[in-house]
Scaffold this motif. Sequence first.
Motif, PDB file in Angstrom:
ATOM      1  N   ARG A  10       0.837  -1.197   0.000  1.00 32.76           N
ATOM      2  CA  ARG A  10       0.000   0.000   0.000  1.00 32.76           C
ATOM      3  C   ARG A  10       0.874   1.249   0.000  1.00 32.76           C
ATOM      4  O   ARG A  10       1.931   1.286   0.638  1.00 32.76           O
ATOM      5  CB  ARG A  10      -0.930   0.009   1.225  1.00 32.76           C
ATOM      6  CG  ARG A  10      -1.975  -1.082   1.169  1.00 32.76           C
ATOM      7  CD  ARG A  10      -2.740  -1.211   2.477  1.00 32.76           C
ATOM      8  NE  ARG A  10      -3.562  -0.049   2.780  1.00 32.76           N
ATOM      9  CZ  ARG A  10      -4.787   0.158   2.304  1.00 32.76           C
ATOM     10  NH1 ARG A  10      -5.337  -0.737   1.499  1.00 32.76           N
ATOM     11  NH2 ARG A  10      -5.470   1.229   2.640  1.00 32.76           N
ATOM     12  N   SER A  11       0.451   2.268  -0.710  1.00 32.75           N
ATOM     13  CA  SER A  11       1.200   3.521  -0.803  1.00 32.75           C
ATOM     14  C   SER A  11       0.611   4.547   0.159  1.00 32.75           C
ATOM     15  O   SER A  11      -0.601   4.810   0.135  1.00 32.75           O
ATOM     16  CB  SER A  11       1.155   4.071  -2.231  1.00 32.75           C
ATOM     17  OG  SER A  11       1.782   3.168  -3.129  1.00 32.75           O
ATOM     18  N   VAL A  12       1.471   5.113   1.002  1.00 34.20           N
ATOM     19  CA  VAL A  12       1.018   6.065   2.025  1.00 34.20           C
ATOM     20  C   VAL A  12       1.918   7.297   1.996  1.00 34.20           C
ATOM     21  O   VAL A  12       3.147   7.184   2.020  1.00 34.20           O
ATOM     22  CB  VAL A  12       1.068   5.435   3.433  1.00 34.20           C
ATOM     23  CG1 VAL A  12       0.592   6.434   4.484  1.00 34.20           C
ATOM     24  CG2 VAL A  12       0.231   4.151   3.486  1.00 34.20           C
ATOM     25  N   LEU A  13       1.302   8.466   1.949  1.00 33.59           N
ATOM     26  CA  LEU A  13       2.036   9.729   1.990  1.00 33.59           C
ATOM     27  C   LEU A  13       1.991  10.267   3.409  1.00 33.59           C
ATOM     28  O   LEU A  13       0.917  10.461   3.988  1.00 33.59           O
ATOM     29  CB  LEU A  13       1.408  10.735   1.021  1.00 33.59           C
ATOM     30  CG  LEU A  13       1.995  12.150   0.995  1.00 33.59           C
ATOM     31  CD1 LEU A  13       3.479  12.124   0.631  1.00 33.59           C
ATOM     32  CD2 LEU A  13       1.220  13.025   0.010  1.00 33.59           C
ATOM     33  N   VAL A  14       3.181  10.517   3.969  1.00 38.27           N
ATOM     34  CA  VAL A  14       3.301  10.974   5.359  1.00 38.27           C
ATOM     35  C   VAL A  14       3.800  12.412   5.398  1.00 38.27           C
ATOM     36  O   VAL A  14       4.857  12.728   4.837  1.00 38.27           O
ATOM     37  CB  VAL A  14       4.271  10.065   6.143  1.00 38.27           C
ATOM     38  CG1 VAL A  14       4.445  10.576   7.577  1.00 38.27           C
ATOM     39  CG2 VAL A  14       3.766   8.623   6.152  1.00 38.27           C
ATOM     40  N   PHE A  15       3.049  13.278   6.056  1.00 37.04           N
ATOM     41  CA  PHE A  15       3.429  14.677   6.237  1.00 37.04           C
ATOM     42  C   PHE A  15       3.983  14.892   7.641  1.00 37.04           C
ATOM     43  O   PHE A  15       3.483  14.313   8.601  1.00 37.04           O
ATOM     44  CB  PHE A  15       2.213  15.598   6.075  1.00 37.04           C
ATOM     45  CG  PHE A  15       1.590  15.593   4.710  1.00 37.04           C
ATOM     46  CD1 PHE A  15       2.118  16.365   3.685  1.00 37.04           C
ATOM     47  CD2 PHE A  15       0.469  14.820   4.447  1.00 37.04           C
ATOM     48  CE1 PHE A  15       1.539  16.372   2.429  1.00 37.04           C
ATOM     49  CE2 PHE A  15      -0.123  14.819   3.199  1.00 37.04           C
ATOM     50  CZ  PHE A  15       0.420  15.598   2.181  1.00 37.04           C
ATOM     51  N   GLY A  16       4.982  15.748   7.770  1.00 38.39           N
ATOM     52  CA  GLY A  16       5.396  16.205   9.090  1.00 38.39           C
ATOM     53  C   GLY A  16       6.682  15.637   9.642  1.00 38.39           C
ATOM     54  O   GLY A  16       6.992  15.861  10.817  1.00 38.39           O
ATOM     55  N   LEU A  17       7.452  14.929   8.831  1.00 39.00           N
ATOM     56  CA  LEU A  17       8.716  14.399   9.326  1.00 39.00           C
ATOM     57  C   LEU A  17       9.697  15.535   9.620  1.00 39.00           C
ATOM     58  O   LEU A  17       9.933  16.388   8.769  1.00 39.00           O
ATOM     59  CB  LEU A  17       9.327  13.440   8.297  1.00 39.00           C
ATOM     60  CG  LEU A  17      10.726  12.901   8.608  1.00 39.00           C
ATOM     61  CD1 LEU A  17      10.706  12.070   9.885  1.00 39.00           C
ATOM     62  CD2 LEU A  17      11.247  12.074   7.436  1.00 39.00           C
TER      63      LEU A  17
END
Length: 272
Positions: A10-17
């Motif tokens: 599954r492809s997941v975009l993570v914001f805030g690193l």
Amino acid sequence: MTDFLQLAGRSVLVFGLANRKSVAYHVGKVLTEAGAKVLYSVRSPARAESVRKLVGDSPLFICDFEYPEQIEQLQKDVATELGDDKLQGLVHSVAFADYSAGPLPFEQTPRQAFLQAVDVSCYSLLAVSNAFRPILDPETGSVVTISISTTRMAAENYGYMAPVKAALDSSLCFLAKSFSTDSKVRFNAVCPGLLKTSASAGIPGYVDSYLFAEQATLRREAVQTPEVADTVAFLLSPRSSGINTQGLVIDAGMSVNYFDRDIVAAYQKGSE
């Protein structure tokens, strides 16, 4: 090993690193370990440079939520990266508050500081959800934001960010309702108690509050960031398909333990 959470591929975009202490970092780590394809978006080129070693070969993008054109460009860049594939998850681990004016009575909150906090910490969820709607998987898409364990506790040092987080929490049901007209995309929040992160270090008096919160938990141990990340992974997973518009509180039982006898005894002793 059985892929119980069904996150592999599954492809997941993570914001805030931001760094190794970030919720976003631990979310990305647990997702990668589960076999998901993790993409990251950070606020600035400088931040991208500082976290490059943390993300390895994962795609890394730049987007400042205060600029709508950057959100639009990010969507195009991510769509290009995915090709014909869909995005199955968005993780909104973003918050900002300008405490440079120092601790003030709530009614003296600077207008610009409040509006900027709403824009970056709350409205950004609406903006990215809208932008990425065309490439979010309509059947199994899941959007998860990071809130706080309660917005009804008037912690003076946290100030106006609690009402901002309350707006974020409320936005979930409206987003889910809006998306439900033609998809099954879900919107939920993970709501941790006090965490030891770099962002929290900028909150006046946070350390004292953190130490108190730790003693108020049932286990006498503060909530750990990996515990929050594990919950985010669950909400991104098809295994949580029945959960929508909810805020899952991760506070190690703190909310039921304010009248702990040891805490009360310590207060009485200190007031003598």
